[in-house]
Write a protein that holds these residues in place. Structure first.
Motif, PDB file in Angstrom:
ATOM      1  N   ASP A  30     -49.841  61.910 -70.344  1.00  0.00           N
ATOM      2  CA  ASP A  30     -50.208  60.833 -69.425  1.00  0.00           C
ATOM      3  C   ASP A  30     -49.001  60.143 -68.805  1.00  0.00           C
ATOM      4  OD1 ASP A  30     -52.846  61.370 -69.972  1.00  0.00           O
ATOM      5  OD2 ASP A  30     -53.069  59.768 -71.456  1.00  0.00           O
ATOM      6  N   PHE A  31     -47.788  60.494 -69.284  1.00  0.00           N
ATOM      7  CA  PHE A  31     -46.581  59.843 -68.781  1.00  0.00           C
ATOM      8  C   PHE A  31     -45.676  60.804 -68.011  1.00  0.00           C
ATOM      9  CE2 PHE A  31     -48.044  57.198 -72.203  1.00  0.00           C
ATOM     10  CZ  PHE A  31     -47.731  55.895 -71.825  1.00  0.00           C
ATOM     11  N   VAL A  32     -46.128  62.043 -67.806  1.00  0.00           N
ATOM     12  CA  VAL A  32     -45.293  63.027 -67.106  1.00  0.00           C
ATOM     13  C   VAL A  32     -45.054  62.615 -65.659  1.00  0.00           C
ATOM     14  CG1 VAL A  32     -45.269  65.392 -66.240  1.00  0.00           C
ATOM     15  CG2 VAL A  32     -45.859  64.959 -68.614  1.00  0.00           C
ATOM     16  N   TRP A  33     -46.087  62.164 -65.003  1.00  0.00           N
ATOM     17  CA  TRP A  33     -45.984  61.735 -63.595  1.00  0.00           C
ATOM     18  C   TRP A  33     -47.001  60.651 -63.323  1.00  0.00           C
ATOM     19  CZ3 TRP A  33     -42.396  62.899 -60.024  1.00  0.00           C
ATOM     20  CH2 TRP A  33     -42.636  62.525 -58.696  1.00  0.00           C
ATOM     21  N   PRO A  34     -46.633  59.613 -62.571  1.00  0.00           N
ATOM     22  CA  PRO A  34     -45.335  59.351 -61.943  1.00  0.00           C
ATOM     23  C   PRO A  34     -44.268  58.958 -62.964  1.00  0.00           C
ATOM     24  CG  PRO A  34     -46.823  57.520 -61.563  1.00  0.00           C
ATOM     25  CD  PRO A  34     -47.639  58.579 -62.228  1.00  0.00           C
ATOM     26  N   ILE A  35     -43.036  58.940 -62.518  1.00  0.00           N
ATOM     27  CA  ILE A  35     -41.900  58.882 -63.435  1.00  0.00           C
ATOM     28  C   ILE A  35     -41.512  57.479 -63.878  1.00  0.00           C
ATOM     29  CG2 ILE A  35     -40.941  61.040 -62.584  1.00  0.00           C
ATOM     30  CD1 ILE A  35     -39.047  59.438 -60.829  1.00  0.00           C
ATOM     31  N   TYR A  36     -41.994  56.447 -63.205  1.00  0.00           N
ATOM     32  CA  TYR A  36     -41.564  55.093 -63.557  1.00  0.00           C
ATOM     33  C   TYR A  36     -42.435  54.536 -64.669  1.00  0.00           C
ATOM     34  CZ  TYR A  36     -38.617  55.424 -59.450  1.00  0.00           C
ATOM     35  OH  TYR A  36     -37.666  55.825 -58.528  1.00  0.00           O
ATOM     36  N   ASN A  37     -42.076  54.902 -65.907  1.00  0.00           N
ATOM     37  CA  ASN A  37     -42.818  54.440 -67.071  1.00  0.00           C
ATOM     38  C   ASN A  37     -41.877  54.366 -68.269  1.00  0.00           C
ATOM     39  OD1 ASN A  37     -42.996  57.077 -68.681  1.00  0.00           O
ATOM     40  ND2 ASN A  37     -43.949  57.712 -66.737  1.00  0.00           N
ATOM     41  N   GLU A  38     -42.360  53.795 -69.370  1.00  0.00           N
ATOM     42  CA  GLU A  38     -41.498  53.528 -70.519  1.00  0.00           C
ATOM     43  C   GLU A  38     -40.983  54.784 -71.208  1.00  0.00           C
ATOM     44  OE1 GLU A  38     -45.798  52.637 -72.028  1.00  0.00           O
ATOM     45  OE2 GLU A  38     -44.673  52.569 -70.146  1.00  0.00           O
ATOM     46  N   GLN A  39     -41.728  55.894 -71.131  1.00  0.00           N
ATOM     47  CA  GLN A  39     -41.252  57.112 -71.796  1.00  0.00           C
ATOM     48  C   GLN A  39     -40.115  57.763 -71.007  1.00  0.00           C
ATOM     49  OE1 GLN A  39     -44.064  59.867 -73.397  1.00  0.00           O
ATOM     50  NE2 GLN A  39     -45.381  58.263 -74.254  1.00  0.00           N
ATOM     51  N   TRP A  40     -40.193  57.716 -69.695  1.00  0.00           N
ATOM     52  CA  TRP A  40     -39.067  58.200 -68.898  1.00  0.00           C
ATOM     53  C   TRP A  40     -37.845  57.305 -69.121  1.00  0.00           C
ATOM     54  CZ3 TRP A  40     -38.071  62.031 -64.993  1.00  0.00           C
ATOM     55  CH2 TRP A  40     -39.080  63.012 -64.915  1.00  0.00           C
ATOM     56  N   ALA A  41     -38.064  56.017 -69.232  1.00  0.00           N
ATOM     57  CA  ALA A  41     -36.950  55.108 -69.501  1.00  0.00           C
ATOM     58  C   ALA A  41     -36.282  55.449 -70.825  1.00  0.00           C
ATOM     59  CB  ALA A  41     -37.446  53.662 -69.504  1.00  0.00           C
ATOM     60  N   LEU A  42     -37.106  55.710 -71.849  1.00  0.00           N
ATOM     61  CA  LEU A  42     -36.578  56.032 -73.172  1.00  0.00           C
ATOM     62  C   LEU A  42     -35.713  57.280 -73.137  1.00  0.00           C
ATOM     63  CD1 LEU A  42     -36.524  55.657 -76.282  1.00  0.00           C
ATOM     64  CD2 LEU A  42     -38.605  57.054 -76.364  1.00  0.00           C
ATOM     65  N   HIS A  43     -36.101  58.274 -72.339  1.00  0.00           N
ATOM     66  CA  HIS A  43     -35.402  59.564 -72.301  1.00  0.00           C
ATOM     67  C   HIS A  43     -34.492  59.717 -71.075  1.00  0.00           C
ATOM     68  CE1 HIS A  43     -37.422  61.426 -75.746  1.00  0.00           C
ATOM     69  NE2 HIS A  43     -38.500  60.777 -75.353  1.00  0.00           N
ATOM     70  N   SER A  44     -34.045  58.614 -70.522  1.00  0.00           N
ATOM     71  CA  SER A  44     -33.214  58.700 -69.311  1.00  0.00           C
ATOM     72  C   SER A  44     -31.750  58.413 -69.581  1.00  0.00           C
ATOM     73  CB  SER A  44     -33.723  57.710 -68.259  1.00  0.00           C
ATOM     74  OG  SER A  44     -33.504  56.377 -68.681  1.00  0.00           O
ATOM     75  N   SER A  45     -31.353  58.404 -70.852  1.00  0.00           N
ATOM     76  CA  SER A  45     -29.974  58.146 -71.289  1.00  0.00           C
ATOM     77  C   SER A  45     -29.507  56.742 -70.943  1.00  0.00           C
ATOM     78  CB  SER A  45     -28.984  59.197 -70.740  1.00  0.00           C
ATOM     79  OG  SER A  45     -28.723  59.020 -69.369  1.00  0.00           O
ATOM     80  N   ASP A  46     -30.429  55.848 -70.606  1.00  0.00           N
ATOM     81  CA  ASP A  46     -30.080  54.452 -70.396  1.00  0.00           C
ATOM     82  C   ASP A  46     -30.118  53.735 -71.742  1.00  0.00           C
ATOM     83  OD1 ASP A  46     -29.955  52.185 -68.075  1.00  0.00           O
ATOM     84  OD2 ASP A  46     -31.015  51.442 -69.841  1.00  0.00           O
ATOM     85  N   GLN A  47     -29.090  52.965 -72.019  1.00  0.00           N
ATOM     86  CA  GLN A  47     -28.963  52.355 -73.339  1.00  0.00           C
ATOM     87  C   GLN A  47     -29.632  50.989 -73.438  1.00  0.00           C
ATOM     88  OE1 GLN A  47     -24.738  52.497 -73.395  1.00  0.00           O
ATOM     89  NE2 GLN A  47     -24.693  54.726 -73.521  1.00  0.00           N
ATOM     90  N   GLN A  48     -30.260  50.535 -72.369  1.00  0.00           N
ATOM     91  CA  GLN A  48     -30.865  49.208 -72.377  1.00  0.00           C
ATOM     92  C   GLN A  48     -32.368  49.253 -72.120  1.00  0.00           C
ATOM     93  OE1 GLN A  48     -28.575  46.889 -69.613  1.00  0.00           O
ATOM     94  NE2 GLN A  48     -26.670  47.199 -70.714  1.00  0.00           N
ATOM     95  N   GLY A  49     -32.944  50.436 -72.155  1.00  0.00           N
ATOM     96  CA  GLY A  49     -34.389  50.564 -71.993  1.00  0.00           C
ATOM     97  C   GLY A  49     -34.901  50.319 -70.590  1.00  0.00           C
ATOM     98  N   SER A  50     -34.034  50.419 -69.594  1.00  0.00           N
ATOM     99  CA  SER A  50     -34.464  50.195 -68.214  1.00  0.00           C
ATOM    100  C   SER A  50     -34.707  51.525 -67.514  1.00  0.00           C
ATOM    101  CB  SER A  50     -33.408  49.391 -67.451  1.00  0.00           C
ATOM    102  OG  SER A  50     -32.362  50.231 -67.005  1.00  0.00           O
TER     103      SER A  50
END
Length: 459
Positions: free
Chosen positions: A244-264
């Protein structure tokens, strides 16, 4: 060195000389163009590193890397890692494990660092692959940004260099990466923050268009970090993000796996913005997003490497970020955690060939075709450059390029408004090779580039 060993290594054989029935190597005072990757832990659980080494290091050899920088935010690798690099001629830039934060300068901390550094140097100094000890990652830069003289750092100015000097006489020591000497520190502030005066740099910037002035006009002689984001393939995305989080991309699971260290979602948006910068559109489905992102990353990494090679001998190397992810994420890595290669891997492999033909940026109405020979033998052969759409030949001829040198072969008159995918083909040592160049200014038409890519893969 045995003949059998040399026959298994196409790079070593070029430097082999037979004397009195023995094979000897002569590398004395030979300048080396460094092309390689920053090395981060290959798994978040370091107990699993060893089982991933062999597959990961084969990628390094296959893609034409001759150097790895063991990044100071990671770990000291295990013997198997250094053994592989020893056997395969891969140079190691070894950071001490300090990164992005100034350690305490009290007596207890300094004693602990001294003990650790001495142990590490003694443990690794027998590996011929290690060519440099570096004190840390970006701590000098952190000092500069906070208006503090980096020479006040006792760890990288006193403790670590002393540990190297007392325990390994054969290797140089670099205080930090990038390194800000006392003179550079003073000049930096005298120049009101002018940062283009340092010979070694980490080229990140705003990560906007990869041919922006920040990258194009850099005067760094050695680039020890630079990169560009690229989305993993669909199969990998579906392994790490719930359905349910594959698309669209602006969601918390993409944030978690986007190598951002602040959860954004900043780095997810960064990938999307880089697509729009190159192609002038925002994909409305995952497959187009993945491909457009991988094209953007691939063209960027290719440009970063070739810009350095073309400037040889003014420049001496580039260590891009990075080969392989240590956990599942969307990142600068060109191979994801599951060992799925992104498009950038294949572009890098062509750009890092020991002998390669490349096209420089537009200057005085012309693009310049440059041969870069990083081998120890002269090269001769034939070349041609043509438009992949109509197969029109724009340049062709024979070449002879001296060992370990660059040579301009041709100038190609085109306009900035010409959006073309140029194919560069050449023969050398009885083999055929290819590379390409994307000329013109963005935005490029995405569907057109997809067709170019299909044609190029068939060549």
């Amino acid at each position: 060195v045995t003949t059998k060993y040399l026959s298994d290594d196409k790079y070593l054989i070029e430097a082999a000389v037979e004397k009195n029935g023995k094979i000897e190597l002569d590398y004395k005072d030979v300048p080396i163009m460094c092309k390689g990757s920053n090395w981060v832990p290959v798994d978040a659980y370091h107990s699993r590193d060893k089982q991933r080494y062999k597959k990961a290091l084969k990628l390094v050899s296959d893609s034409g890397c001759n150097i790895l920088r063991v990044w100071g935010g990671g770990v000291y690798e295990q013997e198997e890692f250094y053994d592989y690099c020893d056997r395969h001629g891969i140079m190691i830039w070894q950071d001490f494990m300090f990164a992005c934060y100034t350690p305490a300068q009290d007596g207890r901390m300094l004693d602990n660092v001294k003990h650790e550094a001495e142990c590490v140097v003694k443990m690794l100094r027998h590996h011929p692959s290690i060519i440099l000890w570096a004190g840390d990652n970006e701590i000098d830069e952190l000092h500069i940004e906070n208006y503090v003289n980096p020479s006040l750092n006792k760890i990288n100015r006193e403790i670590l260099p002393r540990a190297v000097a007392m325990n390994d006489l054969s290797r140089p020591y670099l205080a930090s990466s990038p390194y800000f000497a006392e003179e550079s520190y003073k000049a930096y502030y005298k120049g009101n923050g002018e940062d283009d005066i340092f010979p070694e740099r980490h080229l990140w910037g705003a990560r906007d268009y990869f041919k922006a002035d920040f990258y194009k006009n850099s005067r760094a002689h050695f680039v020890s970090e630079t990169g560009y984001h690229g989305c993993p393939c669909r199969e990998s995305v579906e392994k790490i993000v719930d359905k349910d989080f594959v698309w669209p991309i602006y969601n918390e699971q993409w944030a978690l796996h986007s190598s951002d260290q602040q959860g954004s979602l900043a780095r997810v948006k960064l990938m999307a913005d880089q697509i729009e910068q190159l192609f002038g559109f925002s994909p409305d489905n995952l497959d187009d997003f993945i491909l457009a992102s991988q094209i953007s990353q691939a063209e960027a990494k290719k440009y970063f490497i070739e810009r350095i090679r073309i400037k040889k001998p003014y420049t001496s190397g580039v260590i891009w970020w990075n080969m392989l992810d240590g956990w599942p994420q969307m990142s600068d890595a060109v191979v994801d955690y599951f060992f799925e290669k992104k498009l950038a891997y294949y572009y890098i492999k062509e750009s890092q060939g020991p002998f390669a033909l490349m096209i420089d940026e537009m200057h005085d109405w012309n693009y310049t075709l440059v041969a870069s020979n990083d081998t120890l033998t002269d090269k001769k052969g034939e070349y041609k450059v043509y438009d992949i759409d109509d197969m029109k030949v724009l340049a062709e001829g024979n070449f002879e390029v001296k060992s370990n040198s660059n040579k301009v072969l041709s100038r190609i008159p085109l306009l900035y408004s010409d959006k073309k995918f140029l194919v560069i083909e050449w023969t050398a040592d009885g083999k055929k090779y290819k590379n390409h160049y994307l000329c013109g200014m963005p935005g490029f038409d995405f569907e057109t580039y997809k067709n170019w890519l299909k044609k190029y893969k068939k060549l």
